[in-house]
Design a protein around this motif. Structure first.
Motif, mmCIF file in Angstrom:
data_model
loop_
_atom_site.group_PDB
_atom_site.id
_atom_site.type_symbol
_atom_site.label_atom_id
_atom_site.label_comp_id
_atom_site.label_asym_id
_atom_site.label_seq_id
_atom_site.Cartn_x
_atom_site.Cartn_y
_atom_site.Cartn_z
ATOM 1 N N TRP A 136 0.919 -1.215 -0.048
ATOM 2 C CA TRP A 136 -0.084 0.102 -0.057
ATOM 3 C C TRP A 136 0.703 1.198 -0.160
ATOM 4 O O TRP A 136 0.343 2.260 -0.236
ATOM 5 C CB TRP A 136 -1.020 0.129 1.212
ATOM 6 N N HIS A 137 2.063 1.295 0.249
ATOM 7 C CA HIS A 137 2.865 2.404 0.515
ATOM 8 C C HIS A 137 2.837 3.412 -0.743
ATOM 9 O O HIS A 137 2.806 2.898 -1.859
ATOM 10 C CB HIS A 137 4.331 2.229 0.860
ATOM 11 N N PHE A 138 2.913 4.899 -0.394
ATOM 12 C CA PHE A 138 2.680 5.797 -1.244
ATOM 13 C C PHE A 138 3.600 5.878 -2.590
ATOM 14 O O PHE A 138 3.153 6.149 -3.820
ATOM 15 C CB PHE A 138 2.747 7.177 -0.692
ATOM 16 N N ASP A 139 4.821 5.280 -2.270
ATOM 17 C CA ASP A 139 5.905 5.177 -3.416
ATOM 18 C C ASP A 139 5.670 3.955 -4.443
ATOM 19 O O ASP A 139 6.414 3.837 -5.240
ATOM 20 C CB ASP A 139 7.389 5.291 -2.797
ATOM 21 N N HIS A 140 4.685 3.301 -3.883
ATOM 22 C CA HIS A 140 4.201 1.991 -4.971
ATOM 23 C C HIS A 140 2.770 2.212 -5.404
ATOM 24 O O HIS A 140 2.426 1.472 -6.303
ATOM 25 C CB HIS A 140 4.430 0.907 -4.074
ATOM 26 N N ALA A 141 1.996 3.073 -4.755
ATOM 27 C CA ALA A 141 0.490 3.069 -5.188
ATOM 28 C C ALA A 141 0.069 4.434 -5.257
ATOM 29 O O ALA A 141 -1.121 4.768 -5.667
ATOM 30 C CB ALA A 141 -0.321 2.440 -3.959
ATOM 31 N N ASP A 142 0.821 5.605 -5.310
ATOM 32 C CA ASP A 142 0.338 6.992 -5.418
ATOM 33 C C ASP A 142 -0.022 7.247 -6.838
ATOM 34 O O ASP A 142 -0.831 8.002 -6.996
ATOM 35 C CB ASP A 142 1.507 7.800 -4.702
ATOM 36 N N GLY A 143 0.688 6.328 -7.592
ATOM 37 C CA GLY A 143 0.050 6.633 -9.271
ATOM 38 C C GLY A 143 -0.998 5.867 -9.614
ATOM 39 O O GLY A 143 -1.493 5.807 -10.726
ATOM 40 N N ASN A 144 -1.780 5.288 -8.654
ATOM 41 C CA ASN A 144 -2.852 4.315 -9.098
ATOM 42 C C ASN A 144 -4.001 5.133 -9.650
ATOM 43 O O ASN A 144 -4.707 4.680 -10.710
ATOM 44 C CB ASN A 144 -3.670 3.792 -7.651
ATOM 45 N N TYR A 200 1.131 -13.982 -1.445
ATOM 46 C CA TYR A 200 1.273 -13.216 -0.384
ATOM 47 C C TYR A 200 2.306 -13.640 0.753
ATOM 48 O O TYR A 200 2.506 -14.787 1.102
ATOM 49 C CB TYR A 200 -0.164 -13.205 0.223
ATOM 50 N N TYR A 201 3.221 -12.579 1.281
ATOM 51 C CA TYR A 201 4.399 -12.912 2.100
ATOM 52 C C TYR A 201 3.892 -13.411 3.468
ATOM 53 O O TYR A 201 4.698 -13.781 4.304
ATOM 54 C CB TYR A 201 5.182 -11.786 1.915
ATOM 55 N N GLY A 202 2.847 -12.753 3.889
ATOM 56 C CA GLY A 202 2.359 -12.546 5.308
ATOM 57 C C GLY A 202 3.098 -11.470 5.825
ATOM 58 O O GLY A 202 3.627 -10.663 4.934
ATOM 59 N N PRO A 203 2.806 -10.909 7.060
ATOM 60 C CA PRO A 203 3.502 -9.645 7.539
ATOM 61 C C PRO A 203 4.843 -9.840 7.257
ATOM 62 O O PRO A 203 5.515 -10.429 7.710
ATOM 63 C CB PRO A 203 2.709 -9.753 8.904
ATOM 64 N N ALA A 204 5.387 -8.483 6.486
ATOM 65 C CA ALA A 204 6.575 -8.579 6.263
ATOM 66 C C ALA A 204 7.327 -7.103 6.263
ATOM 67 O O ALA A 204 7.565 -6.592 7.681
ATOM 68 C CB ALA A 204 6.861 -9.239 5.036
ATOM 69 N N HIS A 205 7.451 -6.593 5.236
ATOM 70 C CA HIS A 205 7.664 -4.955 5.185
ATOM 71 C C HIS A 205 6.568 -4.441 5.750
ATOM 72 O O HIS A 205 6.475 -3.298 6.585
ATOM 73 C CB HIS A 205 8.127 -4.553 3.793
ATOM 74 N N THR A 206 5.414 -4.843 5.185
ATOM 75 C CA THR A 206 3.952 -4.284 5.881
ATOM 76 C C THR A 206 3.234 -5.648 6.027
ATOM 77 O O THR A 206 3.726 -6.591 5.990
ATOM 78 C CB THR A 206 3.305 -3.324 4.909
ATOM 79 N N PRO A 219 16.727 -1.331 4.733
ATOM 80 C CA PRO A 219 15.350 -1.053 4.112
ATOM 81 C C PRO A 219 14.411 -0.556 5.362
ATOM 82 O O PRO A 219 14.892 -0.415 6.427
ATOM 83 C CB PRO A 219 14.699 -2.649 4.255
ATOM 84 N N PHE A 220 13.347 0.197 5.017
ATOM 85 C CA PHE A 220 12.351 0.683 5.865
ATOM 86 C C PHE A 220 11.405 -0.445 6.306
ATOM 87 O O PHE A 220 11.034 -1.452 5.432
ATOM 88 C CB PHE A 220 11.753 1.765 5.204
ATOM 89 N N ILE A 221 11.198 -0.518 7.587
ATOM 90 C CA ILE A 221 10.128 -1.544 7.872
ATOM 91 C C ILE A 221 8.980 -0.919 8.755
ATOM 92 O O ILE A 221 9.063 0.064 9.295
ATOM 93 C CB ILE A 221 10.789 -2.519 8.893
ATOM 94 N N ASP A 222 7.936 -1.057 8.142
ATOM 95 C CA ASP A 222 6.722 -0.390 8.671
ATOM 96 C C ASP A 222 5.723 -0.966 9.769
ATOM 97 O O ASP A 222 4.962 -1.718 9.310
ATOM 98 C CB ASP A 222 5.621 0.246 7.419
ATOM 99 N N TYR A 223 6.358 -0.822 10.926
ATOM 100 C CA TYR A 223 5.596 -1.513 12.111
ATOM 101 C C TYR A 223 4.106 -0.854 12.248
ATOM 102 O O TYR A 223 3.521 -1.632 12.710
ATOM 103 C CB TYR A 223 6.587 -1.253 13.301
ATOM 104 N N SER A 224 3.810 0.163 11.765
ATOM 105 C CA SER A 224 2.691 0.721 11.974
ATOM 106 C C SER A 224 1.531 0.023 11.347
ATOM 107 O O SER A 224 0.440 -0.129 11.491
ATOM 108 C CB SER A 224 2.548 2.340 11.484
ATOM 109 N N THR A 225 1.906 -0.651 9.988
ATOM 110 C CA THR A 225 1.166 -1.330 9.349
ATOM 111 C C THR A 225 1.573 -2.956 9.210
ATOM 112 O O THR A 225 1.222 -3.589 8.219
ATOM 113 C CB THR A 225 0.567 -0.829 8.050
ATOM 114 N N ASP A 253 11.730 -9.633 11.639
ATOM 115 C CA ASP A 253 11.467 -11.188 11.402
ATOM 116 C C ASP A 253 10.701 -11.293 10.044
ATOM 117 O O ASP A 253 11.286 -12.146 9.499
ATOM 118 C CB ASP A 253 11.168 -11.873 12.715
ATOM 119 N N GLY A 254 9.454 -10.619 9.813
ATOM 120 C CA GLY A 254 8.778 -10.812 8.804
ATOM 121 C C GLY A 254 9.381 -10.576 7.404
ATOM 122 O O GLY A 254 9.394 -10.900 6.420
ATOM 123 N N THR A 255 10.331 -9.591 7.528
ATOM 124 C CA THR A 255 11.252 -9.123 6.356
ATOM 125 C C THR A 255 11.968 -10.221 6.079
ATOM 126 O O THR A 255 12.071 -10.483 4.889
ATOM 127 C CB THR A 255 11.880 -7.843 6.682
#
Length: 323
Positions: free
Chosen positions: A118-126, A189-195, A221-227, A232-234
């Motif tokens: 979902w991150h903006f740098d991957h979905a902002d152009g949707n 689906y990776y399961g919870p990872a980077h998000t 990498p950035f890891i988004d714990y907020s979402t 470990d997931g990464t």
């Protein structure tokens, strides 16, 4: 070309040569984690501003698959008689440059878009890609995050809900197979990872895997714990990709030099494990976050991996959150 051969702005995909999270104060001392986050508070706006003028580099791979580098995350493109399919949408302000780059790949219309998360740098152009005719497919958690306002604590940023045209209309929970342009795309689906919304996209016949943001090639990498992300997931996500690739597989990372391979992904995974173990050992000793940052548990890897927006102090803090 190795990551060290690339100029920083090009290598990292964000084209963020002027921003980033500083690790050192003007007097040469390490910044505290709080100071690092204060320095990084403008990261989203800085990335967007850089993307507005950044050139898009086109890397031709095989099997009618290419990679576009320069607008947020690395974007894979599959061309053919069924139209252009994009894996990730980049940042919306890159539309003029992306339009030109996509036109260089052939006259086919844009018909499909897959979001890796979902991150903006991957979905902002949707929104603009949907307006061009793209049907959007993603994991169900990507839709969940895009449809409502989200806060990313480690960016100190609140994202508003996305407009209706940017919301994936087709979602899945675990796996999906797509047949398009005489190619089979396997979405996993990776399961919870980077998000908690990350997927990989495999172009089966071409033996190419877009690993998304569980893999940042040559950079921490950035890891988004907020979402829902975690260190470990990464690591599990990197290991899942290693398990389904060979030395012949082309691996597209979410960020960094966009054409990679299994050996480079293995080195990335090993770096993550080593730093996680270093930080965990210090945390078990009862040391505070500031003390652990000062101990420089990433020092052996900083020269290679710590030269971009996620510097050693911030990455240490991200790992600390998850051990």
């Amino acid at each position: 070309m190795t990551p060290a051969d690339h100029p920083v702005a090009s290598r990292q995909g964000f084209c963020l040569c002027c921003g980033g999270s500083a690790t050192f104060a003007p007097d040469g001392s390490w910044l505290t984690p709080h100071q690092v986050f204060t320095e990084a508070r403008g990261i989203v706006d800085t990335i967007r501003a850089a993307a507005a003028t950044a050139p898009i580099q086109v890397h031709t791979l095989r099997g009618n698959v290419s990679v576009l580098e320069g607008s947020g995350g690395n974007i894979a493109v599959l061309t053919g008689p069924d139209g252009k399919l994009l894996v990730d949408a980049g940042i919306g302000v890159s539309r003029p440059q992306l339009t030109k780059a996509l036109a260089s790949l052939g006259p086919e219309p844009i018909t499909h878009l897959i979001n890796t998360h979902w991150h903006f740098d991957h979905a902002d152009g949707n929104e603009w890609l949907h307006a061009e005719g793209a049907a959007i497919l993603a994991h169900e958690n990507t839709r969940k995050h895009l449809i409502a306002a989200q806060r990313v604590e480690d960016w100190n940023f609140d994202f508003p809900a996305s407009p209706p045209g940017a919301i994936p209309a087709d979602v899945f929970a675990t796996d999906r197979s797509v047949q398009l342009n005489r190619s089979t795309l396997a979405l996993k689906y990776y399961g919870p990872a980077h998000t908690d919304s990350d997927i990989s996209v495999t172009f089966a016949e071409a033996d190419i895997v877009h690993a998304a943001d569980i893999y940042w090639n040559g950079i921490y990498p950035f890891i988004d714990y907020s979402t829902g992300g975690s260190i470990d997931g990464t690591i599990r996500g990197a290991e899942a990709t290693l398990a389904v690739t060979t030395d012949k597989t082309i691996i597209i990372p979410g960020h960094g030099q966009p054409v990679s391979n299994r050996a480079e992904l293995q080195a990335y995974r090993d770096m993550l494990v080593a730093i996680r173990d270093n930080v965990a050992a210090l945390k078990r000793q009862g040391r505070s976050l500031e003390e652990i940052v000062a101990a420089k548990p990433t020092a052996a890897y900083d020269a290679k991996w710590g030269q971009f927006v996620i510097g050693p102090a911030l990455f240490t803090k991200l790992v600390y959150e998850g051990v």
